[in-house]
Design a protein around this motif. Structure first.
Motif, mmCIF file in Angstrom:
data_model
loop_
_atom_site.group_PDB
_atom_site.id
_atom_site.type_symbol
_atom_site.label_atom_id
_atom_site.label_comp_id
_atom_site.label_asym_id
_atom_site.label_seq_id
_atom_site.Cartn_x
_atom_site.Cartn_y
_atom_site.Cartn_z
ATOM 1 N N ASP A 265 4.856 2.631 -13.985
ATOM 2 C CA ASP A 265 5.807 3.198 -13.017
ATOM 3 C C ASP A 265 6.784 2.126 -12.554
ATOM 4 O O ASP A 265 8.001 2.354 -12.474
ATOM 5 N N LEU B 147 -2.275 -3.030 -9.390
ATOM 6 C CA LEU B 147 -1.855 -2.228 -10.534
ATOM 7 C C LEU B 147 -2.412 -2.756 -11.855
ATOM 8 O O LEU B 147 -2.554 -1.992 -12.809
ATOM 9 N N GLN C 110 2.458 3.866 -8.633
ATOM 10 C CA GLN C 110 1.017 4.096 -8.765
ATOM 11 C C GLN C 110 0.425 3.342 -9.957
ATOM 12 O O GLN C 110 -0.776 3.096 -9.994
ATOM 13 N N THR C 111 1.266 2.994 -10.914
ATOM 14 C CA THR C 111 0.819 2.256 -12.092
ATOM 15 C C THR C 111 1.821 1.156 -12.405
ATOM 16 O O THR C 111 2.964 1.172 -11.928
ATOM 17 N N LYS D 287 5.676 3.370 -3.856
ATOM 18 C CA LYS D 287 5.691 4.595 -4.655
ATOM 19 C C LYS D 287 5.142 4.371 -6.066
ATOM 20 O O LYS D 287 4.894 5.325 -6.804
ATOM 21 N N GLN E 295 0.824 -1.202 0.000
ATOM 22 C CA GLN E 295 0.000 0.000 0.000
ATOM 23 C C GLN E 295 0.863 1.259 0.000
ATOM 24 O O GLN E 295 0.505 2.282 -0.595
ATOM 25 N N ARG F 40 -1.990 -2.549 -2.998
ATOM 26 C CA ARG F 40 -2.618 -1.810 -4.090
ATOM 27 C C ARG F 40 -2.473 -2.599 -5.380
ATOM 28 O O ARG F 40 -1.376 -3.077 -5.700
#
Length: 322
Positions: A140, A220, A136-137, A134, A131, A218
């Protein structure tokens, strides 16, 4: 000279009659379902959700026993050596099709010592990061990995597991250099991912969806041709930039060779009935999965095709047989 033929025919008739009778009364006692991995992964989830429904529908207990280790071979061998009567079931998965590429010699005949019964569920895989990551996608992550070769790592459920080779496909298509950290099951890898001990994990969606919705990891990207209803804001790998990434995991039941064919058919029928349940289907959809609904012959064909596919992936990734 005719008597032995008559005797053989009578024995065959008696055996078939016994098998048919056992199929009619099956199951008449508790049924053991072996999961060859630790608790917490999608294989364990698939076994338990179907076992619960089978128990509800048939008046006998279908119970799950975890026997983890050696890329699933310990639990698999346990079932291979068990009584071929329909009361000892293996929950196998995509990793099972990878085993011939991982071991020079298995302790059983991989093609003949187990009989596929039915696929339980199919699941896309999901790329997840901590979570606090760094990234975010997915792009990335790929960009950073290319700029810092060897610095990032990924976890898996073990050397040669489906989570490992699914990540090898990702590593190859993304053309990145990242380190592999194997665990004793996808659940253990997820635990360390949540703690920030590894950088990313590609695993079957039911393993990831709880931590995703709990904001502990998270997502992606998710495999498949369309976004999941359970994760509508997570792009597909194609949308995220890898059009050719199409890994889908499967999970199913198998029984020892010589299990009477009528019993195999009866068990397959019971499994398909369990899967054809609106409540179970809704539960699977919430986890980003769907029922498999393959009968024995169809499941056998899939497993054979998957063995060829994953042998090629392992060879390309440089995974050496033990």
């Amino acid at each position: 000279m005719k008597f032995p033929l008559v005797a053989a025919a009578m024995l065959a008739f008696a055996f078939n009659a016994q098998a048919a009778e056992s199929a009619d009364t099956y199951p008449s006692k508790p049924v053991r379902i072996v999961v060859p991995y630790s608790a917490g992964g999608t294989t364990d989830y698939a076994a338990r959700i179907v076992a619960q429904k089978l128990t509800e529908q048939n008046g006998q207990t279908f119970f799950v026993e975890n026997k983890a280790g050696a890329s699933g071979t310990i639990g698999t061998l346990d079932v291979v050596r068990s009584a071929a009567d329909g009361y000892n079931i293996l929950t196998n998965d995509t990793t099972y099709a990878m085993l011939p590429a991982l071991f020079d010699k298995l302790a059983w005949d991989h093609k003949n010592d187990l009989v596929p019964v039915s696929m339980l569920i199919q699941s896309p895989v999901t790329l997840v990061v901590p979570q606090a990551s760094k990234f975010q996608t997915m792009q990335d992550l790929i960009d950073y990995a290319k700029q810092n070769p060897g610095l990032l790592n990924f976890g898996s459920g073990g050397q040669g597991s489906s989570t490992h080779l699914s990540s090898e496909v990702f590593r190859d298509q993304a053309q990145i250099n990242v380190a592999h950290i194997p665990y004793r099951g996808a659940g253990a890898a997820m635990t360390d991912l949540m703690a920030g001990q590894i950088d990313f994990l590609i695993t079957a969606t039911p393993t990831a969806i709880g931590p995703i919705k709990g904001n502990r990891v998270r997502a992606l990207a998710v495999s498949g041709n369309e976004r999941l209803k359970a994760l509508p804001n997570v792009p597909t790998f194609k949308e995220a930039g890898l059009a050719d990434y199409q890994v889908i995991n499967w999970f199913g039941f198998a029984v020892p060779r010589n299990t009477p064919a009528p019993v195999v058919e009866k068990l397959s029928t019971l499994v398909l009935k369990a899967l054809d349940d609106d409540k179970l289907r809704a539960q699977l959809e919430e986890q980003g999965a769907k029922p498999g609904t393959l009968k024995p012959a169809e499941f056998q064909k899939l497993v054979s095709e998957e063995i060829t596919l994953w042998t090629d992936v392992a060879k390309k990734a440089g995974v050496k047989p033990e």
